[in-house]
Design a protein around this motif. Structure first.
Motif, PDB file in Angstrom:
ATOM      1  N   TRP A 149      64.480  -9.033   0.490  1.00 21.96           N
ATOM      2  CA  TRP A 149      63.426  -8.137   0.951  1.00 21.96           C
ATOM      3  C   TRP A 149      62.838  -7.278   0.096  1.00 21.96           C
ATOM      4  CZ3 TRP A 149      61.942  -7.715   6.045  1.00 21.96           C
ATOM      5  CH2 TRP A 149      61.367  -6.243   5.827  1.00 21.96           C
ATOM      6  N   ALA A 150      62.936  -7.120  -1.557  1.00 18.39           N
ATOM      7  CA  ALA A 150      62.495  -6.866  -2.286  1.00 18.39           C
ATOM      8  C   ALA A 150      61.524  -8.605  -3.149  1.00 18.39           C
ATOM      9  CB  ALA A 150      62.869  -6.450  -3.278  1.00 18.39           C
ATOM     10  N   THR A 151      62.201  -9.489  -2.993  1.00 18.04           N
ATOM     11  CA  THR A 151      61.630 -10.772  -3.170  1.00 18.04           C
ATOM     12  C   THR A 151      60.108 -10.766  -1.988  1.00 18.04           C
ATOM     13  OG1 THR A 151      63.323 -11.813  -4.160  1.00 18.04           O
ATOM     14  CG2 THR A 151      61.640 -12.918  -3.794  1.00 18.04           C
ATOM     15  N   VAL A 152      60.056 -11.576  -0.916  1.00 14.02           N
ATOM     16  CA  VAL A 152      59.272 -11.218   0.166  1.00 14.02           C
ATOM     17  C   VAL A 152      59.436 -10.065   1.611  1.00 14.02           C
ATOM     18  CG1 VAL A 152      58.278 -13.219   2.140  1.00 14.02           C
ATOM     19  CG2 VAL A 152      59.425 -14.000  -0.237  1.00 14.02           C
ATOM     20  N   ALA A 153      58.875  -9.509   1.484  1.00 17.91           N
ATOM     21  CA  ALA A 153      58.671  -8.208   3.238  1.00 17.91           C
ATOM     22  C   ALA A 153      57.977  -8.785   3.642  1.00 17.91           C
ATOM     23  CB  ALA A 153      58.749  -7.098   2.620  1.00 17.91           C
ATOM     24  N   VAL A 154      58.345  -8.359   5.219  1.00 16.16           N
ATOM     25  CA  VAL A 154      58.263  -9.197   6.443  1.00 16.16           C
ATOM     26  C   VAL A 154      56.861  -8.261   7.218  1.00 16.16           C
ATOM     27  CG1 VAL A 154      59.728  -9.887   7.119  1.00 16.16           C
ATOM     28  CG2 VAL A 154      58.260 -11.045   8.174  1.00 16.16           C
ATOM     29  N   VAL A 155      56.272  -8.510   7.822  1.00 17.56           N
ATOM     30  CA  VAL A 155      55.676  -7.261   8.896  1.00 17.56           C
ATOM     31  C   VAL A 155      55.261  -8.781  10.004  1.00 17.56           C
ATOM     32  CG1 VAL A 155      54.162  -6.248  10.522  1.00 17.56           C
ATOM     33  CG2 VAL A 155      54.445  -5.734   7.730  1.00 17.56           C
ATOM     34  N   PRO A 156      56.570  -8.634  11.007  1.00 19.01           N
ATOM     35  CA  PRO A 156      56.783  -9.234  12.320  1.00 19.01           C
ATOM     36  C   PRO A 156      55.324  -8.922  13.201  1.00 19.01           C
ATOM     37  CG  PRO A 156      58.931  -8.786  12.041  1.00 19.01           C
ATOM     38  CD  PRO A 156      58.247  -8.182  11.003  1.00 19.01           C
ATOM     39  N   GLN A 157      55.293  -9.991  13.833  1.00 16.95           N
ATOM     40  CA  GLN A 157      54.117 -10.437  15.383  1.00 16.95           C
ATOM     41  C   GLN A 157      55.221  -8.977  16.054  1.00 16.95           C
ATOM     42  OE1 GLN A 157      52.994 -13.580  16.660  1.00 16.95           O
ATOM     43  NE2 GLN A 157      51.422 -12.723  18.002  1.00 16.95           N
ATOM     44  N   ARG A 158      56.522  -8.980  16.595  1.00 19.13           N
ATOM     45  CA  ARG A 158      56.531  -7.966  17.262  1.00 19.13           C
ATOM     46  C   ARG A 158      57.353  -7.012  16.309  1.00 19.13           C
ATOM     47  NH1 ARG A 158      58.723 -12.931  20.411  1.00 19.13           N
ATOM     48  NH2 ARG A 158      57.118 -13.515  22.036  1.00 19.13           N
ATOM     49  N   PHE A 159      57.027  -6.635  15.638  1.00 25.84           N
ATOM     50  CA  PHE A 159      57.316  -5.396  14.540  1.00 25.84           C
ATOM     51  C   PHE A 159      58.972  -5.129  14.155  1.00 25.84           C
ATOM     52  CE2 PHE A 159      54.620  -3.235  17.650  1.00 25.84           C
ATOM     53  CZ  PHE A 159      53.615  -4.079  17.505  1.00 25.84           C
ATOM     54  N   GLY A 160      59.900  -5.864  14.957  1.00 26.12           N
ATOM     55  CA  GLY A 160      61.683  -6.072  14.450  1.00 26.12           C
ATOM     56  C   GLY A 160      61.841  -4.179  14.017  1.00 26.12           C
ATOM     57  N   LEU A 161      61.226  -3.736  14.338  1.00 26.21           N
ATOM     58  CA  LEU A 161      62.290  -1.904  14.264  1.00 26.21           C
ATOM     59  C   LEU A 161      63.343  -1.789  14.819  1.00 26.21           C
ATOM     60  CD1 LEU A 161      58.813   0.098  15.100  1.00 26.21           C
ATOM     61  CD2 LEU A 161      59.448  -0.419  12.624  1.00 26.21           C
ATOM     62  N   LEU A 162      63.871  -1.580  14.355  1.00 26.38           N
ATOM     63  CA  LEU A 162      65.538  -0.504  14.959  1.00 26.38           C
ATOM     64  C   LEU A 162      65.752   0.282  15.929  1.00 26.38           C
ATOM     65  CD1 LEU A 162      67.622  -1.793  11.521  1.00 26.38           C
ATOM     66  CD2 LEU A 162      67.644  -2.554  13.677  1.00 26.38           C
TER      67      LEU A 162
ATOM     68  N   LEU B   7      61.658   6.113  12.748  1.00 33.33           N
ATOM     69  CA  LEU B   7      61.017   5.684  12.083  1.00 33.33           C
ATOM     70  C   LEU B   7      60.583   6.183  10.545  1.00 33.33           C
ATOM     71  CD1 LEU B   7      57.806   6.559  14.181  1.00 33.33           C
ATOM     72  CD2 LEU B   7      59.134   5.253  14.875  1.00 33.33           C
ATOM     73  N   ALA B   8      61.689   7.012  10.404  1.00 34.70           N
ATOM     74  CA  ALA B   8      62.059   7.614   8.986  1.00 34.70           C
ATOM     75  C   ALA B   8      62.923   6.771   8.229  1.00 34.70           C
ATOM     76  CB  ALA B   8      62.163   8.966   8.680  1.00 34.70           C
ATOM     77  N   ASP B   9      63.880   6.640   9.564  1.00 39.39           N
ATOM     78  CA  ASP B   9      65.018   6.293   9.106  1.00 39.39           C
ATOM     79  C   ASP B   9      65.252   4.151   9.134  1.00 39.39           C
ATOM     80  OD1 ASP B   9      67.070   7.916   7.946  1.00 39.39           O
ATOM     81  OD2 ASP B   9      68.039   7.830  10.637  1.00 39.39           O
ATOM     82  N   ASN B  10      63.930   4.217  10.471  1.00 36.52           N
ATOM     83  CA  ASN B  10      63.242   2.493   9.533  1.00 36.52           C
ATOM     84  C   ASN B  10      63.238   2.275   8.166  1.00 36.52           C
ATOM     85  OD1 ASN B  10      63.772   0.066  12.685  1.00 36.52           O
ATOM     86  ND2 ASN B  10      63.468   2.063  12.855  1.00 36.52           N
ATOM     87  N   VAL B  11      62.308   2.718   7.612  1.00 36.94           N
ATOM     88  CA  VAL B  11      61.671   2.797   6.946  1.00 36.94           C
ATOM     89  C   VAL B  11      62.632   2.752   5.347  1.00 36.94           C
ATOM     90  CG1 VAL B  11      60.580   3.252   5.030  1.00 36.94           C
ATOM     91  CG2 VAL B  11      59.630   3.050   7.728  1.00 36.94           C
ATOM     92  N   ALA B  12      63.230   3.903   5.573  1.00 39.19           N
ATOM     93  CA  ALA B  12      64.321   4.757   4.156  1.00 39.19           C
ATOM     94  C   ALA B  12      65.378   3.043   3.889  1.00 39.19           C
ATOM     95  CB  ALA B  12      64.735   5.773   4.940  1.00 39.19           C
ATOM     96  N   MET B  13      65.659   2.598   5.222  1.00 36.13           N
ATOM     97  CA  MET B  13      66.571   1.303   4.885  1.00 36.13           C
ATOM     98  C   MET B  13      66.488   0.619   4.472  1.00 36.13           C
ATOM     99  SD  MET B  13      69.718   0.044   7.617  1.00 36.13           S
ATOM    100  CE  MET B  13      68.016  -1.710   8.373  1.00 36.13           C
ATOM    101  N   ALA B  14      64.592   0.030   4.401  1.00 39.23           N
ATOM    102  CA  ALA B  14      64.291  -1.022   3.714  1.00 39.23           C
ATOM    103  C   ALA B  14      64.628  -0.487   2.078  1.00 39.23           C
ATOM    104  CB  ALA B  14      62.954  -1.621   4.307  1.00 39.23           C
ATOM    105  N   ALA B  15      64.023   0.483   2.211  1.00 39.71           N
ATOM    106  CA  ALA B  15      64.123   1.294   0.756  1.00 39.71           C
ATOM    107  C   ALA B  15      65.564   0.901  -0.071  1.00 39.71           C
ATOM    108  CB  ALA B  15      63.532   2.960   0.705  1.00 39.71           C
TER     109      ALA B  15
END
Ligand code: ATP
Ligand code: MG
Length: 219
Positions: A81-94, A99-107
């Motif tokens: 993820w740190a090499t190529v991050a993605v914002v998919p057309q359908r978002f792909g949130l868990l 919302l905070a945990d979705n973002v924190a998990m990527a971090a």
């Protein structure tokens, strides 16, 4: 095309889908490259092959012919993820995470020392701090889309691939989101590829690549 080591690239990529007896040629020899620090807009009508090309660059789909090069990864699907991050057309949130945990998990996956505060800062940059504790199905589609962008913003990746990242945003918010991405990513040297129909995206791009019927067209 000559490929430099630091460049994300697709070279002469072909991809067909079979639908019953019908063969759909989604990509017919597409080459594109994204250098560190540049913002490239990928334009084309619905069905022209934008998502298919992004999926090949991400390693989510395998080209029938041609090649994809991701700097620092042996294969596209091995890039973290740190090499190529993605914002998919359908978002792909868990759905099960706020919302905070979705973002924190990527971090966290990208090795951030303090994922929680980093996630809140990324949400605040996208004007979502008041929704940090909500679940994805308790916010609007535009808010879900900005959360998916925050999830990519928090990482400062080498490259960002985003599929119509402003599709659910109004013009003012689109401009704000793109300005924020540019500011944060310019400092990090992130190369950005944005598939879009949005004039605001074109206005904020360093370069435009147009797809028509599975091929790159000039002008
Ligand atoms: N899994 C699939 N099976 C069959 N055909 C597919 C598949 N995925 C895409 N296609 C076809 O490939 C072509 C390119 O699709 P793609 O999703 O890449 O277009 P796009 O430019 O992203 O369109 P949009 O702007 O609507 O998102 C279209 O004709 C589409 O119908
Ligand atoms: Mg698409």
């Amino acid at each position: 095309m000559t490929t430099t080591t630091g460049t994300l690239s697709a070279t002469d990529v072909h991809k067909s889908y079979r639908r019953g007896r019908e063969q759909v040629h989604a990509l017919r020899g597409v080459s594109v490259e994204v250098r560190p620090g540049e913002v490239v807009a990928l334009l084309g009508r619905s069905g022209s092959g934008k998502t298919t090309l992004l999926n090949c660059l991400l390693g989510w789909e395998q080209p029938d012919a041609g090649s994809v090069h991701v700097p620092g990864a042996a294969r596209p699907d091995a890039a973290g993820w740190a090499t190529v991050a993605v914002v998919p057309q359908r978002f792909g949130l868990l759905d099960e995470l706020t919302l905070a945990d979705n973002v924190a998990m990527a971090a966290r996956l990208a090795g951030a020392a303090e994922p929680g505060p980093a996630a809140l800062a990324a949400l605040a940059a996208l004007r979502l701090e008041h929704l940090a504790g909500r679940m994805p199905d308790e916010v609007s589609l535009g808010e879900q889309q900005r959360t998916a962008i925050a999830r990519a913003l928090v990482v400062r990746p080498a490259f960002l691939i985003a599929d119509e990242p402003t599709g659910r945003l109004d013009e003012e918010l689109s401009t704000h989101v793109l300005t924020t991405l540019r500011e944060v990513y310019a400092a990090a040297g992130t190369g950005v590829l944005l598939a879009s129909h949005d004039p605001v995206v074109v206005a904020n791009a360093d370069r435009v690549v147009r797809l028509s019927d599975g091929q790159v067209i000039e002008g």
